[in-house]
Write a protein that holds these residues in place. Structure first.
Motif, PDB file in Angstrom:
ATOM      1  N   SER A  54      -0.157  -4.334   3.714  1.00  0.00           N
ATOM      2  CA  SER A  54       0.722  -3.420   4.437  1.00  0.00           C
ATOM      3  C   SER A  54       2.139  -3.984   4.441  1.00  0.00           C
ATOM      4  O   SER A  54       2.343  -5.177   4.699  1.00  0.00           O
ATOM      5  CB  SER A  54       0.231  -3.226   5.870  1.00  0.00           C
ATOM      6  OG  SER A  54       1.168  -2.465   6.614  1.00  0.00           O
ATOM      7  N   SER A  84      -1.580   3.290  -3.976  1.00  0.00           N
ATOM      8  CA  SER A  84      -2.908   3.452  -3.372  1.00  0.00           C
ATOM      9  C   SER A  84      -3.709   4.559  -4.026  1.00  0.00           C
ATOM     10  O   SER A  84      -4.939   4.579  -3.950  1.00  0.00           O
ATOM     11  CB  SER A  84      -2.756   3.744  -1.877  1.00  0.00           C
ATOM     12  OG  SER A  84      -2.060   2.703  -1.224  1.00  0.00           O
ATOM     13  N   ASP A  96       0.835  -1.213   0.000  1.00  0.00           N
ATOM     14  CA  ASP A  96       0.000   0.000   0.000  1.00  0.00           C
ATOM     15  C   ASP A  96       0.864   1.255   0.000  1.00  0.00           C
ATOM     16  O   ASP A  96       0.750   2.110   0.902  1.00  0.00           O
ATOM     17  CB  ASP A  96      -0.961  -0.012   1.189  1.00  0.00           C
ATOM     18  CG  ASP A  96      -0.239  -0.179   2.519  1.00  0.00           C
ATOM     19  OD1 ASP A  96       1.001  -0.411   2.504  1.00  0.00           O
ATOM     20  OD2 ASP A  96      -0.891  -0.084   3.572  1.00  0.00           O
ATOM     21  N   TYR A 134      -5.205  -6.106  -5.147  1.00  0.00           N
ATOM     22  CA  TYR A 134      -5.129  -6.393  -3.715  1.00  0.00           C
ATOM     23  C   TYR A 134      -3.930  -5.659  -3.131  1.00  0.00           C
ATOM     24  O   TYR A 134      -2.839  -5.658  -3.723  1.00  0.00           O
ATOM     25  CB  TYR A 134      -4.999  -7.902  -3.457  1.00  0.00           C
ATOM     26  CG  TYR A 134      -6.274  -8.676  -3.676  1.00  0.00           C
ATOM     27  CD1 TYR A 134      -7.158  -8.908  -2.635  1.00  0.00           C
ATOM     28  CD2 TYR A 134      -6.594  -9.166  -4.931  1.00  0.00           C
ATOM     29  CE1 TYR A 134      -8.333  -9.624  -2.832  1.00  0.00           C
ATOM     30  CE2 TYR A 134      -7.766  -9.881  -5.148  1.00  0.00           C
ATOM     31  CZ  TYR A 134      -8.632 -10.104  -4.092  1.00  0.00           C
ATOM     32  OH  TYR A 134      -9.796 -10.810  -4.289  1.00  0.00           O
ATOM     33  N   LEU A 135      -4.134  -5.026  -1.969  1.00  0.00           N
ATOM     34  CA  LEU A 135      -3.079  -4.280  -1.286  1.00  0.00           C
ATOM     35  C   LEU A 135      -2.788  -4.911   0.065  1.00  0.00           C
ATOM     36  O   LEU A 135      -3.692  -5.424   0.727  1.00  0.00           O
ATOM     37  CB  LEU A 135      -3.482  -2.817  -1.099  1.00  0.00           C
ATOM     38  CG  LEU A 135      -3.745  -1.999  -2.370  1.00  0.00           C
ATOM     39  CD1 LEU A 135      -4.167  -0.588  -2.004  1.00  0.00           C
ATOM     40  CD2 LEU A 135      -2.519  -1.980  -3.264  1.00  0.00           C
ATOM     41  N   ASN A 145      -8.304  -1.433  -2.862  1.00  0.00           N
ATOM     42  CA  ASN A 145      -8.126  -2.803  -2.389  1.00  0.00           C
ATOM     43  C   ASN A 145      -9.371  -3.640  -2.642  1.00  0.00           C
ATOM     44  O   ASN A 145     -10.502  -3.211  -2.367  1.00  0.00           O
ATOM     45  CB  ASN A 145      -7.786  -2.788  -0.895  1.00  0.00           C
ATOM     46  CG  ASN A 145      -7.411  -4.168  -0.387  1.00  0.00           C
ATOM     47  OD1 ASN A 145      -6.872  -4.997  -1.124  1.00  0.00           O
ATOM     48  ND2 ASN A 145      -7.698  -4.434   0.883  1.00  0.00           N
TER      49      ASN A 145
END
Length: 626
Positions: free
Chosen positions: A225, A212, A207, A222-223, A217
């Motif tokens: 951390s 972003s 992200d 798909y993200l 997401n």
């Protein structure tokens, strides 16, 4: 990229002249625009201070659309993989940095649970295959990455390092999932992710701020951390079902493909529009283009794909081969190692532009001659009285032209010409008659007969409009003269003096004129501005007010308000900004009434800045009216 790769070879091969020739070619451009931040670094050998990056390009989406016809040739079977295998590509930033190896090791560790899930029963065979696209990794780093894969627990043959550019593109074409394995914050959206999304691949990325900005997401990608790799493990187990992409993952990839088609189009189009606004200088008499905010959404948020229809059959071309062939041909033309006259050959290679300009000038002159001949043929025949009056009028005009030519000859040998702007016959008595001065009429109707005056309205048609003539005032004379100034002004220095200075008997005396010419001819003060009407001597300022106070006093209290609005418009500052620059009050003096002289080059720079100020003033005034 071929020229960027060849630039390092020029120095090693002693081809310094060839390198300098390429720098000259790059320096000819006002701006050299690149679509990525990596390319200016690769072309840094040719940088002359005119490089600019406008991120974004339709190339990835266009190429992905064309590659759909090649999908059969790039299938998994033809690339040496089984159709049942799940292929994951790990891509990374184009920029080399020290932490990339550790980041890839963490990605491999997060992939281990998926590998264990895809192991066949009672065998060590796994249908998972991982390709690490590591073009900018060194040999030692690739060896270390292989050792990391073994230590994590991947058997031999599961993880593969792919370093050749063509092989990397082919692997992305057949991959099921593309993981972005870099945590480096970049200035623009990674082009490799744009390529993968355009191909309809499922994207999994950290992200980061620039990612972003364009990715939502579980909508188009798909993200996870970068501080929580458990999220990456969970996402991988969620998107894979029975060795294939789950239905929800396929839907996310499909949405990503649709979004990638115009992902950065809006920012890129605005960047190019902003560049054109700064580079193109429109004449004052034409209607300016609409601001970017008024461009229709269909033009500002989407690429014009219909314009690409004519080049859709280019997918069979070998671009690398063609680029190298063109580069070799140019190098042969520019390589002066065996030529004695390097500058002549260089000019010869780039002389086509001058010929095109010559053709345009010749066409304009021919058209003007034809129009003049038609005007002469169309003249009606009149009576003897009309012919006699016309002949007398032509005789008077010929005498006036002769006098004007004599005055121009006198002015040619002088370093300075002072222009006196005026409007109407009421100012005639206050204008000078010597060759040092020249009048410039703001209207063609009120010019002095027989005088060598400049018609400002013919040089700047905007002054024919009374609204703009009143708004510009004597500044209109500055803009009119600056428009193709070489056609009317031949002196090294230029000056102005208001006719009101003569009316108030504060104009230059004969002694002051002689001292001014002496200072200019001897270069006593270099590039300087001389003025002779001071703010502290102005009768409108008996209380010796400071700059802003005096400006408000003679402009009905609107000076500060107007200047703030102009500066906001010129520099794009926030609307709540209301502070003005503090004008110095150190014992020196301010000039008033446009009575000054300065070198030609400085005058043109002053006019360029004044033009920006007038544009801001005009927009500010129209906003106030609305």
């Amino acid at each position: 990229m071929t020229l960027a790769l060849s630039s390092s070879e020029y120095g090693a091969n002693g081809q310094d002249q060839l390198l300098n020739d390429w720098k000259k070619i790059f320096s000819r451009a006002t701006v050299v625009v690149f679509p990525t931040y990596l390319m200016p670094m690769m072309y840094s050998a040719f940088d002359t201070g005119n490089f600019l990056v406008i991120p974004g390009s339709p190339f990835e989406a266009w190429e992905a659309n064309n590659s759909a016809t090649q999908k059969v040739h790039n299938s998994k079977e033809n690339m040496g993989h089984s159709p049942e295998e799940l292929l994951i590509a790990i891509v990374s930033s184009q920029f080399p940095y020290s932490g990339k190896l550790i980041e890839h090791a963490l990605i491999l560790e997060a992939l281990m649970p998926l590998h264990q899930q895809l192991l066949h029963v009672n065998t060590s065979y796994s249908s998972l295959k991982i390709g690490i696209l590591s073009a900018n990794f060194t040999g030692a780093q690739r060896i270390a990455l292989e050792a990391i894969a073994r230590n994590v627990g991947f058997p031999s043959g599961i993880v593969e390092n792919i370093v050749v550019a063509g092989d990397m593109n082919n692997f992305i074409n057949i991959a099921d999932i593309v993981i972005y394995g870099s945590f480096l914050e970049e200035q623009s959206f990674p082009s490799v992710l744009m390529q993968a999304m355009s191909l309809g691949k499922l994207i999994i990325a950290p992200d980061l701020g620039m990612i972003s900005k364009y990715v939502v997401n579980e909508v188009n990608a798909y993200l996870f951390s970068k501080e929580k790799f458990g999220m990456l493990r969970r996402i991988l187990l969620e998107v894979v079902s029975n060795g294939k992409l789950s239905l929800s993952a396929q839907q996310v990839a499909a949405v990503g493909k649709r979004n990638a088609r115009n992902l950065m189009a809006s920012e890129t189009i605005q960047g190019y529009v902003s560049l054109l606004e700064k580079v193109l200088k429109f004449p004052s008499e034409i209607a300016l283009p609409k601001p970017v905010k008024e461009i229709p959404l269909t033009l500002s948020e989407e690429w014009q794909w219909d314009l690409f229809l004519n080049i859709r059959n280019m997918n069979d071309l070998n671009r690398s081969f063609i680029s190298y062939r063109m580069l070799n041909k140019l190098e042969e033309q520019l390589d002066h190692s065996s030529s004695a006259n390097t500058s002549a050959n260089f000019d010869e290679a780039l002389s086509s532009v001058a010929w095109e300009e010559e053709k345009i000038v010749e066409m304009v002159n021919t058209k003007k001659q034809i129009e003049e001949e038609e005007d002469r043929r169309d003249q009606p025949h009149g009576t003897w009285d009309e012919v006699y009056k016309s002949a007398k009028r032509a005789d008077r005009e010929r005498n006036e032209l002769h006098e004007r030519d004599d005055r121009e000859l006198e002015r040619t040998g002088q370093p300075l010409c002072i222009y006196e702007p005026y409007f109407g016959e009421g100012a005639w008595p206050f204008l000078h008659q010597t060759s040092l001065y020249r009048g410039i009429g703001l209207s063609s109707k009120g010019r002095r007969p027989g005088a060598d005056d400049v018609d400002a309205s013919s040089r700047l048609p905007l002054l024919s409009n009374s609204y703009y003539r009143d708004a510009l005032g004597e500044c209109g004379a500055f803009f009119a003269l600056a428009n193709q100034i070489d056609c009317v002004h031949k002196n090294a220095w230029i000056g102005f003096q208001s006719w009101r200075a003569s009316a108030r008997k504060v104009s230059l005396s004969k002694e002051a004129e002689a001292k001014l010419l002496e200072a200019i001819q001897t270069h006593r003060h270099g590039d300087a501005l001389y003025f002779w009407l001071r703010l502290d001597k102005d009768p409108r300022n008996p209380r010796q007010l400071e700059f802003w106070d005096f400006c408000d006093a003679i402009n009905a209290g609107n000076c500060r308000f107007a200047v703030v609005g102009i500066l906001r418009r010129m520099y794009g500052v926030q609307h709540d900004w209301d502070s003005l620059p503090q004008m110095p009050n150190d014992g020196d003096f301010w000039s008033v009434m446009h009575s000054w002289v300065l070198p030609m080059r400085s005058f043109l720079e002053f006019v360029m800045f004044s033009r920006l100020g007038f544009d801001g003033s005009s927009c500010h005034r129209l906003e106030g009216l609305n």
